[in-house]
Design a protein around this motif. Structure first.
Motif, mmCIF file in Angstrom:
data_model
loop_
_atom_site.group_PDB
_atom_site.id
_atom_site.type_symbol
_atom_site.label_atom_id
_atom_site.label_comp_id
_atom_site.label_asym_id
_atom_site.label_seq_id
_atom_site.Cartn_x
_atom_site.Cartn_y
_atom_site.Cartn_z
ATOM 1 N N GLU A 28 1.075 -1.098 0.177
ATOM 2 C CA GLU A 28 0.108 -0.023 -0.054
ATOM 3 C C GLU A 28 0.856 0.822 0.056
ATOM 4 O O GLU A 28 0.560 2.104 -0.909
ATOM 5 C CB GLU A 28 -0.850 0.154 1.108
ATOM 6 C CG GLU A 28 -1.717 -1.119 1.752
ATOM 7 C CD GLU A 28 -2.615 -1.392 2.209
ATOM 8 O OE1 GLU A 28 -2.263 -0.429 3.832
ATOM 9 O OE2 GLU A 28 -3.765 -1.852 2.962
ATOM 10 N N PHE A 29 1.812 1.166 0.836
ATOM 11 C CA PHE A 29 2.592 2.374 0.893
ATOM 12 C C PHE A 29 3.254 3.085 -0.681
ATOM 13 O O PHE A 29 3.644 3.362 -0.881
ATOM 14 C CB PHE A 29 3.177 2.439 2.081
ATOM 15 C CG PHE A 29 4.519 3.545 2.099
ATOM 16 C CD1 PHE A 29 3.946 4.413 2.764
ATOM 17 C CD2 PHE A 29 5.720 3.685 1.881
ATOM 18 C CE1 PHE A 29 5.092 6.115 3.057
ATOM 19 C CE2 PHE A 29 6.586 4.509 1.527
ATOM 20 C CZ PHE A 29 6.129 5.786 2.760
ATOM 21 N N GLU A 30 4.147 1.280 -0.936
ATOM 22 C CA GLU A 30 5.009 1.754 -2.568
ATOM 23 C C GLU A 30 3.900 2.163 -3.272
ATOM 24 O O GLU A 30 4.169 3.134 -4.483
ATOM 25 C CB GLU A 30 5.240 0.568 -2.592
ATOM 26 C CG GLU A 30 6.461 -0.292 -1.846
ATOM 27 C CD GLU A 30 7.478 1.139 -1.870
ATOM 28 O OE1 GLU A 30 8.219 1.584 -2.756
ATOM 29 O OE2 GLU A 30 7.639 1.363 -0.594
ATOM 30 N N ALA A 31 2.461 2.657 -3.308
ATOM 31 C CA ALA A 31 1.811 2.679 -4.350
ATOM 32 C C ALA A 31 1.452 4.245 -4.074
ATOM 33 O O ALA A 31 1.355 4.881 -4.759
ATOM 34 C CB ALA A 31 0.327 2.286 -4.267
ATOM 35 N N GLU A 32 2.267 4.922 -2.972
ATOM 36 C CA GLU A 32 1.815 6.167 -2.523
ATOM 37 C C GLU A 32 3.344 6.765 -3.073
ATOM 38 O O GLU A 32 3.500 8.102 -2.276
ATOM 39 C CB GLU A 32 1.420 6.242 -1.286
ATOM 40 C CG GLU A 32 -0.234 6.130 -1.092
ATOM 41 C CD GLU A 32 -0.881 6.525 -2.024
ATOM 42 O OE1 GLU A 32 -0.753 7.907 -2.163
ATOM 43 O OE2 GLU A 32 -2.285 6.223 -2.420
ATOM 44 N N ARG A 33 4.024 5.967 -2.961
ATOM 45 C CA ARG A 33 5.420 6.364 -2.430
ATOM 46 C C ARG A 33 5.937 7.853 -3.642
ATOM 47 O O ARG A 33 6.633 8.699 -3.160
ATOM 48 C CB ARG A 33 6.638 5.547 -2.735
ATOM 49 C CG ARG A 33 8.621 5.843 -2.486
ATOM 50 C CD ARG A 33 9.319 5.096 -2.424
ATOM 51 N NE ARG A 33 9.033 4.466 -1.506
ATOM 52 C CZ ARG A 33 9.706 3.793 -0.004
ATOM 53 N NH1 ARG A 33 10.644 5.077 0.002
ATOM 54 N NH2 ARG A 33 9.411 3.414 0.615
ATOM 55 N N GLY A 34 5.753 7.128 -4.719
ATOM 56 C CA GLY A 34 6.008 8.437 -5.587
ATOM 57 C C GLY A 34 5.396 9.871 -5.475
ATOM 58 O O GLY A 34 5.865 11.003 -5.997
ATOM 59 N N ARG A 35 3.955 10.230 -5.260
ATOM 60 C CA ARG A 35 3.437 10.785 -4.856
ATOM 61 C C ARG A 35 3.806 12.238 -3.870
ATOM 62 O O ARG A 35 4.244 12.909 -3.167
ATOM 63 C CB ARG A 35 1.946 11.000 -4.617
ATOM 64 C CG ARG A 35 1.237 11.872 -4.475
ATOM 65 C CD ARG A 35 -0.418 11.624 -4.315
ATOM 66 N NE ARG A 35 -0.766 10.910 -3.004
ATOM 67 C CZ ARG A 35 -0.280 11.320 -2.172
ATOM 68 N NH1 ARG A 35 -0.240 12.418 -2.155
ATOM 69 N NH2 ARG A 35 -0.426 9.922 -1.016
ATOM 70 N N LEU A 36 4.143 10.836 -2.703
ATOM 71 C CA LEU A 36 4.917 11.900 -1.453
ATOM 72 C C LEU A 36 6.465 12.364 -1.146
ATOM 73 O O LEU A 36 6.054 12.643 -1.517
ATOM 74 C CB LEU A 36 4.959 10.417 -0.040
ATOM 75 C CG LEU A 36 3.937 9.816 0.114
ATOM 76 C CD1 LEU A 36 3.971 8.358 1.322
ATOM 77 C CD2 LEU A 36 2.774 10.808 0.735
ATOM 78 N N LEU A 37 6.469 11.287 -2.227
ATOM 79 C CA LEU A 37 8.293 11.892 -2.736
ATOM 80 C C LEU A 37 7.976 13.623 -3.831
ATOM 81 O O LEU A 37 9.098 14.443 -3.443
ATOM 82 C CB LEU A 37 9.357 10.984 -3.773
ATOM 83 C CG LEU A 37 10.619 11.763 -4.049
ATOM 84 C CD1 LEU A 37 11.680 12.025 -2.742
ATOM 85 C CD2 LEU A 37 11.784 10.635 -4.518
ATOM 86 N N ALA A 38 7.311 13.257 -4.180
ATOM 87 C CA ALA A 38 6.908 14.487 -5.280
ATOM 88 C C ALA A 38 6.730 16.067 -4.058
ATOM 89 O O ALA A 38 7.362 16.822 -4.260
ATOM 90 C CB ALA A 38 5.869 14.824 -6.344
ATOM 91 N N VAL A 39 5.472 15.409 -3.507
ATOM 92 C CA VAL A 39 5.267 16.225 -1.876
ATOM 93 C C VAL A 39 6.134 17.303 -1.267
ATOM 94 O O VAL A 39 6.670 18.020 -1.070
ATOM 95 C CB VAL A 39 4.320 16.007 -0.967
ATOM 96 C CG1 VAL A 39 3.786 16.843 -0.138
ATOM 97 C CG2 VAL A 39 3.166 15.409 -2.047
#
Length: 321
Positions: A7-18
């Motif tokens: 679940e987290f890896e699916a969000e990692r790219g967006r979190l890194l962008a933020v």
């Protein structure tokens, strides 16, 4: 734990962008995202607690933003002791990458909203904002987070969050700041003309590609000579650029260069050997508006360019487009 990680890896790219937009540092952004993972795993490993989270993406964004806010507040103290000018750690990618990449949200709507200010120019402007303003602007204006959630991150009211974002918006849009609106084809044409003008050594030719209010900022943190204050104005920047880039033509065998994307915008990666024998690696980003260069951002702090892949022997100066 496997489910949590998926679940987290699916969000990692967006979190890194933020995090990168908030902090201007890839390494700090990665640390913030890793801390978000640790808090997520610790708080939600309990299935009952996990069930209380209705929107995982929103919870992770809020948690990551709070971590970034703490980092920004402490970074203010650290950067006051910085030697010379500070520029964000560049994200460098090949020309064939589709901008914005590697730290920027891939959503087409997000690209359209900020298409006029992708790149180093935006990160430089964001650095001038107060931490709370920066967080409010990035969350709401760049990533469309509702003000109610922005207020939650900042520990304030929704009205106050709107005011913070509004002040940031005015600062980012100020007419005296470097503007970047050029599409890739125009970026390439203008930067190629800039390089050709520095190669010719003719100030008049260089002035034709520089905006009247162009600004040049260099960051070396004291490792190499660099202007301690921004160089402002076409004539001053032109003479400074001729002194810096014009030297490259006299040392063709010792200088390597490659056109790259710097924070999603066309720029240059350059390598040479300094007079004392130390390797000098440099990343130069540009802001281009209406056919002229409005900003030049020269990153030569070894700590911020250490992870770049080396250039090949065939990548000589002047760069091949």
């Amino acid at each position: 734990m496997r489910d949590l990680a998926t679940e987290f890896e699916a969000e990692r790219g967006r979190l890194l962008a933020v995090a990168h937009r908030m902090l201007g540092s890839r390494s700090e952004a990665e640390d913030a995202v890793q801390e978000t993972w640790l808090r997520y795993a610790g708080a939600l490993a309990d299935p009952a607690a996990r069930a209380e989270i209705r929107e995982l993406s929103a919870w992770l964004t809020t948690t990551c933003a709070r971590i970034c806010l703490d980092v920004l507040r402490s970074a203010r103290v650290r950067r006051e002791a910085y030697r010379g000018q500070w520029l964000p750690e560049p994200i460098v990618s090949p020309l064939d990458a589709v901008p914005p990449t590697d730290g920027y949200a891939p959503d087409p709507a997000e690209r359209a909203v900020r298409s006029d200010q992708v790149g180093t120019a935006l990160l430089v402007v964001l650095e001038q904002l107060a931490p709370e303003q920066r967080v409010a602007f990035v969350l709401h204006d760049v990533f469309a987070v509702p003000f109610a959630r922005v207020a939650e991150v900042l520990g304030t009211t929704e009205v106050a969050a709107r005011q913070l974002a509004s002040r940031a918006r005015r600062a980012v849009s100020a007419p005296d700041l470097p503007r970047h609106t050029a599409q890739p084809a125009e970026q390439r044409r203008v930067i190629a003309a800039f390089v050709a003008a520095t190669e010719s050594g003719e100030l008049d030719a260089l002035l034709r590609v520089l905006a009247p209010d162009v600004v040049f900022i260099g960051d070396s943190n004291g490792h190499f000579p660099a202007a301690r204050r921004p160089v402002v104005g076409a004539d001053a920047v032109g003479r400074f650029a001729l002194g810096l880039f014009g030297r490259a033509g006299r040392y063709t065998n010792a200088v390597r260069a490659r056109p790259v994307l710097v924070d999603g915008v066309l720029g240059l990666q350059i390598e040479t050997v300094y007079a004392d024998g130390r390797p000098l690696r440099m990343v130069t980003a540009f802001a281009v508006d209406q056919g002229r260069v409005t900003g030049i951002f020269n990153q030569l702090n070894p700590e911020k360019v250490a992870d770049l892949p080396p250039l090949g022997d065939d990548e000589t100066w002047p760069p091949r487009w």
